[in-house]
Design a protein around this motif. Sequence first.
Motif, PDB file in Angstrom:
ATOM      1  N   ALA A 180     -19.758   3.419  69.361  1.00 22.84           N
ATOM      2  CA  ALA A 180     -19.248   4.699  68.881  1.00 22.84           C
ATOM      3  C   ALA A 180     -17.842   4.979  69.374  1.00 22.84           C
ATOM      4  CB  ALA A 180     -20.189   5.825  69.314  1.00 22.84           C
ATOM      5  N   ILE A 181     -17.549   4.622  70.627  1.00 21.87           N
ATOM      6  CA  ILE A 181     -16.208   4.889  71.141  1.00 21.87           C
ATOM      7  C   ILE A 181     -15.171   4.034  70.423  1.00 21.87           C
ATOM      8  CG2 ILE A 181     -16.357   3.232  73.052  1.00 21.87           C
ATOM      9  CD1 ILE A 181     -14.746   5.212  74.727  1.00 21.87           C
ATOM     10  N   ALA A 182     -15.555   2.815  70.049  1.00 21.33           N
ATOM     11  CA  ALA A 182     -14.645   1.977  69.263  1.00 21.33           C
ATOM     12  C   ALA A 182     -14.407   2.602  67.891  1.00 21.33           C
ATOM     13  CB  ALA A 182     -15.222   0.571  69.125  1.00 21.33           C
ATOM     14  N   ALA A 183     -15.479   3.110  67.274  1.00 21.80           N
ATOM     15  CA  ALA A 183     -15.325   3.762  65.973  1.00 21.80           C
ATOM     16  C   ALA A 183     -14.410   4.965  66.072  1.00 21.80           C
ATOM     17  CB  ALA A 183     -16.695   4.170  65.436  1.00 21.80           C
ATOM     18  N   SER A 184     -14.583   5.768  67.111  1.00 15.29           N
ATOM     19  CA  SER A 184     -13.729   6.932  67.302  1.00 15.29           C
ATOM     20  C   SER A 184     -12.276   6.517  67.511  1.00 15.29           C
ATOM     21  CB  SER A 184     -14.235   7.746  68.500  1.00 15.29           C
ATOM     22  OG  SER A 184     -13.407   8.855  68.738  1.00 15.29           O
ATOM     23  N   TYR A 185     -12.081   5.458  68.286  1.00 13.56           N
ATOM     24  CA  TYR A 185     -10.726   4.970  68.559  1.00 13.56           C
ATOM     25  C   TYR A 185     -10.038   4.539  67.263  1.00 13.56           C
ATOM     26  CZ  TYR A 185      -7.008   1.987  70.393  1.00 13.56           C
ATOM     27  OH  TYR A 185      -5.777   1.411  70.651  1.00 13.56           O
ATOM     28  N   ASP A 193     -10.761   0.016  58.102  1.00 13.36           N
ATOM     29  CA  ASP A 193     -11.357  -1.318  57.996  1.00 13.36           C
ATOM     30  C   ASP A 193     -12.095  -1.673  59.282  1.00 13.36           C
ATOM     31  OD1 ASP A 193     -10.399  -1.625  55.449  1.00 13.36           O
ATOM     32  OD2 ASP A 193      -8.593  -2.713  56.045  1.00 13.36           O
ATOM     33  N   LYS A 194     -11.523  -1.321  60.413  1.00  8.04           N
ATOM     34  CA  LYS A 194     -12.173  -1.583  61.689  1.00  8.04           C
ATOM     35  C   LYS A 194     -13.484  -0.790  61.798  1.00  8.04           C
ATOM     36  CE  LYS A 194      -9.384  -4.350  64.077  1.00  8.04           C
ATOM     37  NZ  LYS A 194      -9.823  -5.610  64.726  1.00  8.04           N
ATOM     38  N   CYS A 195     -13.453   0.446  61.298  1.00  6.18           N
ATOM     39  CA  CYS A 195     -14.667   1.267  61.322  1.00  6.18           C
ATOM     40  C   CYS A 195     -15.769   0.623  60.496  1.00  6.18           C
ATOM     41  CB  CYS A 195     -14.367   2.669  60.803  1.00  6.18           C
ATOM     42  SG  CYS A 195     -13.321   3.664  61.895  1.00  6.18           S
ATOM     43  N   VAL A 196     -15.389   0.080  59.332  1.00  8.76           N
ATOM     44  CA  VAL A 196     -16.368  -0.580  58.468  1.00  8.76           C
ATOM     45  C   VAL A 196     -16.957  -1.791  59.175  1.00  8.76           C
ATOM     46  CG1 VAL A 196     -16.669  -1.855  56.315  1.00  8.76           C
ATOM     47  CG2 VAL A 196     -15.323   0.256  56.340  1.00  8.76           C
ATOM     48  N   GLU A 197     -16.115  -2.527  59.892  1.00  7.81           N
ATOM     49  CA  GLU A 197     -16.597  -3.709  60.617  1.00  7.81           C
ATOM     50  C   GLU A 197     -17.616  -3.330  61.693  1.00  7.81           C
ATOM     51  OE1 GLU A 197     -13.291  -5.794  62.202  1.00  7.81           O
ATOM     52  OE2 GLU A 197     -12.361  -6.175  60.241  1.00  7.81           O
ATOM     53  N   PRO A 201     -22.846   2.180  64.075  1.00  8.45           N
ATOM     54  CA  PRO A 201     -22.356   3.110  65.097  1.00  8.45           C
ATOM     55  C   PRO A 201     -21.194   3.987  64.631  1.00  8.45           C
ATOM     56  CG  PRO A 201     -22.718   0.946  66.053  1.00  8.45           C
ATOM     57  CD  PRO A 201     -22.853   0.788  64.570  1.00  8.45           C
ATOM     58  N   ALA A 202     -20.537   3.580  63.536  1.00 10.57           N
ATOM     59  CA  ALA A 202     -19.398   4.356  63.051  1.00 10.57           C
ATOM     60  C   ALA A 202     -19.817   5.495  62.126  1.00 10.57           C
ATOM     61  CB  ALA A 202     -18.413   3.448  62.312  1.00 10.57           C
ATOM     62  N   VAL A 203     -21.057   5.477  61.657  1.00 14.00           N
ATOM     63  CA  VAL A 203     -21.482   6.458  60.658  1.00 14.00           C
ATOM     64  C   VAL A 203     -21.374   7.883  61.191  1.00 14.00           C
ATOM     65  CG1 VAL A 203     -23.427   7.285  59.294  1.00 14.00           C
ATOM     66  CG2 VAL A 203     -22.977   4.830  59.453  1.00 14.00           C
ATOM     67  N   ALA A 204     -21.905   8.127  62.388  1.00 14.40           N
ATOM     68  CA  ALA A 204     -21.875   9.480  62.939  1.00 14.40           C
ATOM     69  C   ALA A 204     -20.449   9.945  63.178  1.00 14.40           C
ATOM     70  CB  ALA A 204     -22.678   9.528  64.240  1.00 14.40           C
ATOM     71  N   VAL A 205     -19.586   9.036  63.632  1.00 15.54           N
ATOM     72  CA  VAL A 205     -18.190   9.387  63.874  1.00 15.54           C
ATOM     73  C   VAL A 205     -17.504   9.799  62.573  1.00 15.54           C
ATOM     74  CG1 VAL A 205     -15.951   8.505  64.633  1.00 15.54           C
ATOM     75  CG2 VAL A 205     -18.024   7.916  65.910  1.00 15.54           C
ATOM     76  N   LEU A 206     -17.690   9.013  61.537  1.00  9.98           N
ATOM     77  CA  LEU A 206     -17.075   9.318  60.250  1.00  9.98           C
ATOM     78  C   LEU A 206     -17.651  10.595  59.646  1.00  9.98           C
ATOM     79  CD1 LEU A 206     -16.996   5.694  58.792  1.00  9.98           C
ATOM     80  CD2 LEU A 206     -15.097   6.970  59.783  1.00  9.98           C
ATOM     81  N   ARG A 221      -7.073  10.791  56.350  1.00  4.60           N
ATOM     82  CA  ARG A 221      -6.422  10.218  57.529  1.00  4.60           C
ATOM     83  C   ARG A 221      -6.320  11.282  58.616  1.00  4.60           C
ATOM     84  NH1 ARG A 221      -3.202   5.919  58.999  1.00  4.60           N
ATOM     85  NH2 ARG A 221      -1.724   6.331  60.657  1.00  4.60           N
ATOM     86  N   PRO A 222      -7.275  11.360  59.502  1.00  5.42           N
ATOM     87  CA  PRO A 222      -7.175  12.325  60.584  1.00  5.42           C
ATOM     88  C   PRO A 222      -6.075  11.928  61.554  1.00  5.42           C
ATOM     89  CG  PRO A 222      -9.018  10.853  60.950  1.00  5.42           C
ATOM     90  CD  PRO A 222      -8.481  10.527  59.593  1.00  5.42           C
ATOM     91  N   ARG A 223      -5.502  12.928  62.154  1.00  8.50           N
ATOM     92  CA  ARG A 223      -4.469  12.659  63.145  1.00  8.50           C
ATOM     93  C   ARG A 223      -5.102  12.164  64.431  1.00  8.50           C
ATOM     94  NH1 ARG A 223      -1.373  18.179  63.459  1.00  8.50           N
ATOM     95  NH2 ARG A 223      -3.530  18.867  63.428  1.00  8.50           N
ATOM     96  N   PRO A 224      -4.434  11.235  65.126  1.00  4.17           N
ATOM     97  CA  PRO A 224      -4.973  10.821  66.417  1.00  4.17           C
ATOM     98  C   PRO A 224      -4.934  11.970  67.395  1.00  4.17           C
ATOM     99  CG  PRO A 224      -2.773   9.914  66.086  1.00  4.17           C
ATOM    100  CD  PRO A 224      -3.179  10.551  64.797  1.00  4.17           C
ATOM    101  N   PRO A 225      -5.756  11.923  68.438  1.00  7.70           N
ATOM    102  CA  PRO A 225      -5.767  13.013  69.398  1.00  7.70           C
ATOM    103  C   PRO A 225      -4.390  13.227  69.998  1.00  7.70           C
ATOM    104  CG  PRO A 225      -7.577  11.479  69.795  1.00  7.70           C
ATOM    105  CD  PRO A 225      -6.694  10.858  68.778  1.00  7.70           C
ATOM    106  N   SER A 226      -3.975  14.469  70.077  1.00  9.69           N
ATOM    107  CA  SER A 226      -2.675  14.777  70.640  1.00  9.69           C
ATOM    108  C   SER A 226      -2.713  14.575  72.142  1.00  9.69           C
ATOM    109  CB  SER A 226      -2.288  16.229  70.326  1.00  9.69           C
ATOM    110  OG  SER A 226      -3.255  17.108  70.837  1.00  9.69           O
ATOM    111  N   ARG A 227      -1.679  13.988  72.663  1.00 10.00           N
ATOM    112  CA  ARG A 227      -1.616  13.761  74.095  1.00 10.00           C
ATOM    113  C   ARG A 227      -1.032  14.996  74.757  1.00 10.00           C
ATOM    114  NH1 ARG A 227       0.818   8.135  75.805  1.00 10.00           N
ATOM    115  NH2 ARG A 227      -0.754   7.619  74.256  1.00 10.00           N
ATOM    116  N   PRO A 228      -1.672  15.553  75.761  1.00 13.16           N
ATOM    117  CA  PRO A 228      -1.215  16.782  76.376  1.00 13.16           C
ATOM    118  C   PRO A 228       0.048  16.561  77.179  1.00 13.16           C
ATOM    119  CG  PRO A 228      -3.030  15.885  77.617  1.00 13.16           C
ATOM    120  CD  PRO A 228      -2.873  15.033  76.405  1.00 13.16           C
ATOM    121  N   SER A 229       0.779  17.641  77.396  1.00 13.37           N
ATOM    122  CA  SER A 229       1.948  17.570  78.260  1.00 13.37           C
ATOM    123  C   SER A 229       1.510  17.282  79.677  1.00 13.37           C
ATOM    124  CB  SER A 229       2.718  18.898  78.212  1.00 13.37           C
ATOM    125  OG  SER A 229       1.910  19.934  78.717  1.00 13.37           O
TER     126      SER A 229
END
Length: 338
Positions: A180-185, A193-197, A201-206, A221-229
């Motif tokens: 799941a963490i790989a799918a989220s990443y 494509d990586k999620c499909v592979e 485990p990627a279903v819940a994330v998607l 296309r969701p934005r990647p998590p914003s990195r905090p200051s």
Amino acid sequence: MRVASVKALAAIGDVAAVGPLIVMLAHEQYRAKTSGRSSLAVERAAAQALDTLCDESAVDALQTALGHDDAEVRELAIKRLARIDSPIVAEMLEAHLDDQDPIIRRSAARGLAEVGWKPPSDEIGAHYWAALREWRRCAECGPAAIPLLVAAFPRAQSHERSDIQAALVSLNWQPSEPDAIAASYWAAQGNWDKCVEIGAPAVAVLDDIVRSAPSGGSASRPRPPSRPSRGAERSVRAPRSGAARPGVLDGEGEDDEKRATLTSFLAEEHEFEPSGDQQVDWCQCGYPSTRILKDETRELITDLLGLEQDGSNEPAYFCPSCDAPQPAASVEPDGAGN
């Protein structure tokens, strides 16, 4: 008889009583959580006796209690240690930052904060910040934080996962397992494509991404998590209310009768207004957590709950008794019953 015995032990002043008193207090608190049948008078007497006995001379007795099989006994021992001004206390608390029980880890970290301990930027520091769920601070301790962040991800709340994700990205981590963490990443990177592979485990994330997409917007296309200051921090506060955990009621009677008496206690503390047809709802451990208003909307009683806030608009409240996260109420809590 038990109250009189406890008071006598406190008067004698022998630290050999510290271990048995902690076990007694933990036992009463466990009974309160599981059955609602314990002695509030015994709890108070044991706590007061420990206040009297737990000075620097009690460190060895508390060290022994830290080896007890019961996690609640260990938690009480850690909390008592944190009140003692001694240089060896920090070493003892530090040794429990990697305890198997997350409640023990958090109690040890909070105890270290109380004694003014400064975490180093190494594996010990990573364990400290992970115990407090300060994921960005954890990542600042370097590669030693990676296994802690990866292990925390499956159990983390949804609002924490973006912080863990950002922390791992800052450490140049990439997933090696199809989980799941790989799918989220890969979803955060827009690499479908990586999620499909990854597969199942990627279903819940998607699914979460689709559900959280703005109405009428695009989830392509969701934005990647914003990195905090660098200056951003998550603060952790204890309950604001001066009312400690009320415990359970003494004597015989039905549980409903005991809870009614406890509700009256909370009304006296101005945590809800019975005259306004309000009611109290409870955490699974029996700790009061929520007001139910006349129109059946719900408000977290935030004065009684612990809070973790990372600068976003999504505060995370937790029960200070059992550490369980408290779900968001149906209306914005005001933190007081007035």
